[in-house]
Enzyme design. Structure first.
Site, PDB file in Angstrom:
ATOM      1  N   ASP A 273       0.507  -1.299  -0.239  1.00 42.70           N
ATOM      2  CA  ASP A 273       0.141  -0.027   0.068  1.00 42.70           C
ATOM      3  C   ASP A 273       1.126   1.317  -0.376  1.00 42.70           C
ATOM      4  O   ASP A 273       2.252   0.575   0.454  1.00 42.70           O
ATOM      5  CB  ASP A 273      -0.930  -0.392   1.366  1.00 42.70           C
TER       6      ASP A 273
HETATM    7  C1  BGC Z   1      -5.173   3.359   0.389  1.00 41.86           C
HETATM    8  C2  BGC Z   1      -5.468   2.269  -0.655  1.00 41.86           C
HETATM    9  C3  BGC Z   1      -4.873   3.135  -2.592  1.00 41.86           C
HETATM   10  C4  BGC Z   1      -3.726   4.087  -2.576  1.00 41.86           C
HETATM   11  C5  BGC Z   1      -3.425   3.916  -4.143  1.00 41.86           C
HETATM   12  C6  BGC Z   1      -3.643   4.018  -0.105  1.00 41.86           C
HETATM   13  O1  BGC Z   1      -3.575   5.512   1.325  1.00 41.86           O
HETATM   14  O2  BGC Z   1      -4.940   2.503   1.442  1.00 41.86           O
HETATM   15  O3  BGC Z   1      -5.976   1.347  -0.707  1.00 41.86           O
HETATM   16  O4  BGC Z   1      -5.054   2.213  -3.233  1.00 41.86           O
HETATM   17  O5  BGC Z   1      -3.294   4.821  -1.593  1.00 41.86           O
HETATM   18  O6  BGC Z   1      -4.006   5.748  -3.752  1.00 41.86           O
END
Ligand code: BGC
Length: 752
Positions: A273
């Site tokens: 993530d």
């Molecule tokens: C979130 C994810 C997301 C990623 C990219 C993160 O903060 O937890 O779900 O896909 O950002 O934007």
């Protein structure tokens, strides 16, 4: 350039492996590590020529394997050209994006989509999302989010499919089919299952918080939807932010290695993530070099945004902390994904800039969004059949969400024009404006608390899904609304959460309708006119007062682009409210986490939830929820017969048919979700008092009866033991069927 003689996506696996191995053998160590690097684009690449930007320079050197959240199709083409023509081996880029519930055409938030109990509608929404995103350069979506949660304080329940692993598993597979379908096409994209694992179970409902639970519970309640998405062929998995058993998911060898790859056979790639690799240093398990090495060894393949792998893997190799095979393994998985997408055959397949004129925000897509939105609405209360409203008379539309566009969309709508949504007021004018006199007053701001309103309506200080805070005093706003309400026959209060009051980083400690709106609603109910609450919500909210005092409550979640039209359709009976809850609605925050599939305990509360000391529960509140899982009213009535079994003994290898007759006793056609639950009465371990095992969505004409059959076999009766065996134990089972988890007719059988 290695890209010249590349085959397309249709070659077999052997051909792919030959191709990828040969490419790998040409790559330098830096180029390999570059493939593991997923980065946001820098500002100069967006404003000037890519080739003169820092990002362009890095792409040319092979330091970047994928980019995320680049919002311009023209820039994406330029970036892809830089990768293909400027870098030594011409390896194309992946372009990732959070396409969560639509792209230009926005569908209901995923929690709303799950309330349709209709995997086909959900697959359709994902398919349309893929068509629109792929027309604008996106070839990889960070969806579906399949995290189970029992805790509505956690803001990200808006992005999931609720609390039930069986239903959520069917939905998870539907998303994957919808996004990926046939990847040789140029309008299907790679899915990413997230957030592996257990992200929906943070302590206290606080986003990103620690998770700890027994493995038996992981397997029973949380793992099934991830597994289902993997089995549906999802090409990538995102590791969660949280730790599990003391090890952050991005470096958790057991999760990524044993469970995901060895047991479930996942053969795609795992991405972290956002910044989660670096965040492991904050978790406190090592410096950046150490956590990056740990991630890679555990099976993490790509680093989102932190540059930890990029900056440290060479040193780790030199120090013997990681092996070349581990770098190759990660790189190979990413190259395979690019191959499967057909990018080596045609790196520009997602950059057909003409598609944006034909494939995006089309009337067909919008019609589907409108239909599916109505299918997601849950009618929570309807005293004296106030709804549907007759199209005539005067209706006062009141509330800060009534004349607001951006907040119709809900969280995560990166591709959407925030002003493309149809507001509730606009929708009502379009659908019934010629027959109904519509009055409007804002009535209040989102909340009295300006700072809180700013927090959920601005993005890094920039107005985002905002409300245009009204400068008048609360008393002035209220006086205007009450005057308008007094002139009407019916009051429609359009209230609830702002789009960004639910979603990432938006956990709440209070689940009420925000203060200013609730105060206004109380005054509106005292006028003496019927009041309909159209509730915007990204989560289960606490509605005890509303349930007792408002005549009708229609929960519309965040309906998306066609919000106002769908709301008008349902309020005036052109469409039915088709949704049923996929998360339990608590009476008070003190009850959460709350779930229908709880266990009995040695001192269970009685079925009426009587408040008593020394039984499981509270001394000041019942254990029962306000609205149970599976609940939702209809515009017609359904009568359920008794549940019948074709036999009461099930021998090995046999199955049982459970049947229930459902009759539409009302005057309108309507659809109903007939639900089947099973309880294992006696087992070697404690088992839930009921678990959803099947459902059927049926549609009945007035007076029509349908017999709904469910087949029960031994597979459905299996469960995980504490040592994680998945076993079947003979014994007595209760079968239950009905319209929701709290209104069920029962029968019993013996499984031998
Ligand atoms: C979130 C994810 C997301 C990623 C990219 C993160 O903060 O937890 O779900 O896909 O950002 O934007």
């Amino acid at each position: 350039m290695a890209g010249c003689s590349h085959p397309g996506a249709d070659g077999g696996d052997r051909e792919m492996d030959r191709f990828v191995d040969s490419l790998l053998s040409e790559m330098t160590l830096e180029e390999k590590i570059g493939q593991l690097n997923l980065v946001p684009v820098d500002g100069s690449a967006m404003t000037g020529p890519v080739t003169e930007s820092a990002t362009g320079d890095r792409i040319a050197k092979g330091e970047i394997g994928a980019l995320l959240n680049v919002m311009s199709p023209a820039k994406m083409l330029e970036l892809q050209q830089a990768a293909v023509t400027e870098s030594r081996l011409g390896i194309p880029l992946l372009f990732g994006m959070d396409v969560i519930h639509g792209y230009n055409t926005v569908f209901p938030i995923p929690l709303g989509l799950s309330a349709t109990w209709n995997p086909e509608s959900i697959e359709r929404s994902a398919r349309i999302s893929a068509v629109e995103a792929s027309a604008q350069g996106v070839n990889w979506t960070f969806s579906p989010m399949v995290d189970i949660s029992f805790d509505p304080r956690w803001g990200r329940v808006a992005e999931g499919s609720g609390e039930d692993p069986y239903l959520a598993s069917l939905i998870a597979a539907a998303y994957v089919r919808g996004y990926q379908g046939d990847l040789s096409r140029n309008d299907q994209i790679l899915a990413c299952v997230k957030h592996f694992a257990l992200y929906g179970a943070p302590e206290g409902g606080r986003d990103y918080n620690s998770v700890d639970m027994s493995r038996q519970r992981m397997y029973t309640d949380y793992f099934p939807p991830y597994r289902s998405a993997v089995e549906a062929g999802a090409g990538s998995v995102m590791a969660a932010f949280n730790d599990v058993e003391g090890v952050p998911a991005a470096a958790n060898e057991w999760l990524l290695g044993d469970v995901l790859r060895r047991d479930w056979g996942f053969d795609g790639f795992v991405v972290s993530d956002w910044d989660a690799v670096r965040e492991m240093t904050v978790h406190g398990i090592g410096d950046l070099q150490e956590v990056s090495a740990r991630g890679l060894r555990a099976g993490l393949d790509m680093d989102m945004a932190s540059q930890g792998l990029w900056g440290t893997l060479k040193a780790s190799l030199d120090a013997g902390e990681v092996r070349m095979e581990e770098v190759d393994r990660a790189c190979r998985r990413i190259l395979r994904a690019k191959y499967r997408l057909g990018l080596f055959g045609d790196p520009y397949k997602y950059h057909d800039t003409t598609r944006v004129w034909s494939d995006v925000f089309t009337p067909e897509h919008r019609a589907e969004a409108r239909r599916i939105a109505a299918e997601s609405f849950v009618l929570l209360k309807n005293k004296d059949r106030l709804l549907p409203l007759a199209p005539g008379g005067t209706v006062a539309v009141i509330g800060p969400l009534a004349d607001n566009k951006p907040n119709m969309l809900g969280t995560w709508t990166m591709g959407a024009d925030l002003y493309s949504a149809v507001s509730v007021l606009e929708g009502l004018r379009t659908v019934v404006g010629d027959r109904v006199e519509l009055l409007y007053a804002k009535g209040s701001n989102l909340t009295y608390d300006k700072e809180m309103e700013d927090r959920v309506t601005q993005n890094w200080g920039v107005p985002y899904k905002h409300f245009d805070r009204d400068g008048r005093s609360a008393a002035q706003l209220e006086a205007e609304a009450l005057a308008v309400a007094r002139r009407a026959d019916v009051i429609v209060a359009v209230m609830g959460e702002a789009a960004e009051l639910a979603g990432e980083g938006a956990s709440r400690a209070c689940l009420d309708i925000p203060d200013a709106q609730k105060a206004l609603l109380k005054k509106l109910t005292r006028i003496g006119k019927p009041v309909v609450l159209v509730l915007f919500a990204g989560r289960p909210m606490t509605l005890v007062w509303e349930d007792a005092n408002v005549d009708a409550i229609l929960n519309v979640w965040f309906p998306g682009t066609e919000a106002g039209l769908a709301v008008a359709d349902v309020l005036f009976g052109n469409a039915e409210p088709g949704g049923r809850l996929t998360m339990t609605f608590p009476r008070t925050v003190g009850q959460v986490p709350l779930r229908y599939s709880c266990k009995s305990t040695g001192r269970p509360a009685d079925e009426a939830g009587t408040i008593r000391a020394y039984v499981t529960g509270y001394i000041d509140e019942t254990v029962l929820p306000l609205y149970p899982f599976g609940y939702g009213l209809s515009y017609t009535d359904f009568r359920y017969g008794e549940l019948e079994l074709d036999r009461t003994q099930m021998a090995p290898g046999e199955s049982i048919t459970a049947s229930i007759r459902v009759t539409n006793t009302g005057e309108r056609p309507g659809s109903e979700v007939v639900q089947l639950y099973i309880r294992d009465r006696m087992a070697s371990v404690t088992r839930p008092v009921k678990e959803l095992k099947g459902f059927r969505k049926i549609r009945l004409e007035p007076g029509e009866t349908q017999r709904v059959d469910f087949t029960i076999d031994a597979e459905m009766l299996k469960f995980h033991t504490p040592d994680l065996r998945y076993v079947y134990e003979p014994g007595e089972f209760e079968v239950m069927a009905g319209p929701n988890s709290a209104r069920l007719s029962k029968s019993v059988f013996n499984a031998l």
